[in-house]
Design a protein around this motif. Structure first.
Motif, PDB file in Angstrom:
ATOM      1  N   UNK A 198      31.759  73.561  36.228  1.00  0.00           N
ATOM      2  CA  UNK A 198      33.040  73.126  35.665  1.00  0.00           C
ATOM      3  C   UNK A 198      33.448  73.926  34.430  1.00  0.00           C
ATOM      4  N   UNK A 199      32.475  74.225  33.544  1.00  0.00           N
ATOM      5  CA  UNK A 199      32.798  74.900  32.283  1.00  0.00           C
ATOM      6  C   UNK A 199      33.231  76.345  32.468  1.00  0.00           C
ATOM      7  N   UNK A 200      32.950  76.915  33.653  1.00  0.00           N
ATOM      8  CA  UNK A 200      33.301  78.316  33.879  1.00  0.00           C
ATOM      9  C   UNK A 200      34.792  78.530  34.115  1.00  0.00           C
ATOM     10  N   UNK A 201      35.504  77.481  34.517  1.00  0.00           N
ATOM     11  CA  UNK A 201      36.922  77.647  34.827  1.00  0.00           C
ATOM     12  C   UNK A 201      37.789  77.868  33.577  1.00  0.00           C
ATOM     13  N   UNK A 202      37.526  77.152  32.468  1.00  0.00           N
ATOM     14  CA  UNK A 202      38.254  77.503  31.230  1.00  0.00           C
ATOM     15  C   UNK A 202      37.953  78.937  30.780  1.00  0.00           C
ATOM     16  N   UNK A 205      49.201  87.376  39.048  1.00  0.00           N
ATOM     17  CA  UNK A 205      47.820  86.984  38.763  1.00  0.00           C
ATOM     18  C   UNK A 205      47.725  85.458  38.770  1.00  0.00           C
ATOM     19  N   UNK A 206      46.660  84.924  39.378  1.00  0.00           N
ATOM     20  CA  UNK A 206      46.413  83.485  39.311  1.00  0.00           C
ATOM     21  C   UNK A 206      44.926  83.227  39.565  1.00  0.00           C
ATOM     22  N   UNK A 207      44.555  81.946  39.722  1.00  0.00           N
ATOM     23  CA  UNK A 207      43.137  81.606  39.741  1.00  0.00           C
ATOM     24  C   UNK A 207      42.564  81.057  41.023  1.00  0.00           C
ATOM     25  N   UNK A 208      43.307  81.153  42.144  1.00  0.00           N
ATOM     26  CA  UNK A 208      42.855  80.700  43.465  1.00  0.00           C
ATOM     27  C   UNK A 208      42.495  79.214  43.514  1.00  0.00           C
ATOM     28  N   UNK A 209      42.938  78.447  42.533  1.00  0.00           N
ATOM     29  CA  UNK A 209      42.665  77.014  42.544  1.00  0.00           C
ATOM     30  C   UNK A 209      43.629  76.313  43.509  1.00  0.00           C
ATOM     31  N   UNK A 234      43.271  91.772  45.435  1.00  0.00           N
ATOM     32  CA  UNK A 234      42.062  91.888  44.606  1.00  0.00           C
ATOM     33  C   UNK A 234      41.507  90.530  44.199  1.00  0.00           C
ATOM     34  N   UNK A 235      40.198  90.366  44.427  1.00  0.00           N
ATOM     35  CA  UNK A 235      39.446  89.231  43.888  1.00  0.00           C
ATOM     36  C   UNK A 235      38.679  89.740  42.677  1.00  0.00           C
ATOM     37  N   UNK A 236      38.636  88.944  41.602  1.00  0.00           N
ATOM     38  CA  UNK A 236      38.007  89.382  40.360  1.00  0.00           C
ATOM     39  C   UNK A 236      37.170  88.252  39.769  1.00  0.00           C
ATOM     40  N   UNK A 254      43.421  87.476  42.239  1.00  0.00           N
ATOM     41  CA  UNK A 254      42.854  86.133  42.081  1.00  0.00           C
ATOM     42  C   UNK A 254      41.609  86.225  41.212  1.00  0.00           C
ATOM     43  N   UNK A 255      41.621  85.542  40.076  1.00  0.00           N
ATOM     44  CA  UNK A 255      40.470  85.542  39.168  1.00  0.00           C
ATOM     45  C   UNK A 255      39.642  84.286  39.445  1.00  0.00           C
ATOM     46  N   UNK A 256      38.378  84.490  39.782  1.00  0.00           N
ATOM     47  CA  UNK A 256      37.500  83.376  40.162  1.00  0.00           C
ATOM     48  C   UNK A 256      36.645  82.916  38.987  1.00  0.00           C
ATOM     49  N   UNK A 257      36.238  81.648  39.045  1.00  0.00           N
ATOM     50  CA  UNK A 257      35.371  81.102  38.001  1.00  0.00           C
ATOM     51  C   UNK A 257      33.928  81.004  38.456  1.00  0.00           C
ATOM     52  N   UNK A 258      33.534  81.887  39.390  1.00  0.00           N
ATOM     53  CA  UNK A 258      32.184  81.869  39.947  1.00  0.00           C
ATOM     54  C   UNK A 258      31.938  83.206  40.626  1.00  0.00           C
TER      55      UNK A 258
END
Length: 292
Positions: A211-215, A148-152, A198-200, A172-176
């Motif tokens: 910006x605040x969505x990534x935390x 699992x990671x964040x696609x950054x 999987x994208x989530x 990949x967990x997205x912040x958007x």
């Protein structure tokens, strides 16, 4: 009274509350079916928002309610997974603020895999992270661990790519929302993950990049994972937010020790001082978590 899926998705589309706030709302009005009859003043009081905002939310909700969102999502290959779905990871319910709905593109069966490990690190990750992943990822893939990671940029992208290279599965967990992509240079990688992995996201597809969505995203990375691996991180890295979430829920933090003079190792070496477990290959992680 039961909440219908259409009502949950419609309200979440208009106003994507976290589950604790959504349940607070349900406690006050009993069911989503009562939303159409709820006054703006009452909604404003429950959610601690202005009456004007509440009025706007209710107006949009009634409009969206007329649209079959499930059909819209299905036509875009988006799977909506509300908190009461069998595919919703139970571990997320341990969070202070779980997502009310998850949106998925790809193989949602990966959410039900029992062994998931997050690999994260600096957006400015160096070749040191790439080398470390050559030793860390293959043993985990051998044991069918989902990465699992964040696609950054940086460590996240390296983790996804290494997992794919060695024949493993990744989330990949997205912040958007899915209608957007950040960073844009990961378009090909995101497409590969959507097609075979999987994208989530916890955000409806239209939600843009803030910006605040990534935390907020970081708590989901931690929440669905059994443990966290950190390759490189500076002292002010957002990576440390994810490790804080993991520590709050008693999860192991594995860290790749780094050169003492290197900026991208100051955060990781600080984690080691605080009790994180030093590792330099994936077998150590498997042994520590007793995954055999």
């Amino acid at each position: 009274m039961l909440n219908s899926l259409q009502e949950i998705l419609s309200f979440h589309y208009v106003y994507p509350l976290t589950l604790n706030k959504f349940q607070l709302l349900m406690k006050s009005i009993e069911s989503t079916r009562n939303l159409v009859e709820t006054s703006p003043a009452k909604l404003a009081k429950i959610l601690s928002i202005s009456t004007i905002n509440a009025d706007n939310i209710l107006l949009k909700y009634k409009q969206v309610l007329k649209i079959n969102l499930m059909d819209v999502y299905n036509s875009s290959s988006v799977r909506a997974i509300p908190f009461n779905s069998k595919f919703y990871p139970e571990s997320l319910l341990d969070l202070i603020d779980p997502p009310t709905v998850l949106y998925a593109k790809g193989d949602i069966s990966l959410l039900q895999e029992p062994r998931k490990i997050a690999i994260i690190g600096s957006r400015k990750a160096t070749n040191y992270s790439s080398l470390a992943l050559e030793y860390i990822v293959p043993p985990l893939v051998e044991q069918n661990v989902v990465i699992v990671s964040g696609l950054a940029k940086g460590a996240d992208s390296l983790a996804h790519r290494a997992t794919i290279q060695y024949g493993g599965k990744t989330i990949a967990v997205l912040g958007h929302g899915f209608s957007h992509l950040y960073p844009r240079e990961n378009k090909e990688l995101a497409s590969e993950i959507e097609g075979n992995h999987l994208l989530l996201s916890e955000y409806p597809p239209y939600v843009g990049v803030q910006k605040w969505q990534f935390p907020m995203r970081n708590r989901i990375i931690s929440g669905i994972s059994n443990a966290i691996v950190v390759t490189e991180a500076s002292l002010k890295s957002g990576t440390l937010i994810t490790t804080e979430h993991a520590l709050e829920h008693g999860k192991d933090i594995f860290v790749v020790p780094g050169p003492i003079l290197k900026e991208q190792s100051k955060g990781t070496n600080s984690l080691l001082r605080e009790g994180a477990i030093p590792i330099w290959d994936g077998y150590q992680i498997i042994e520590e978590l007793k995954l055999f």
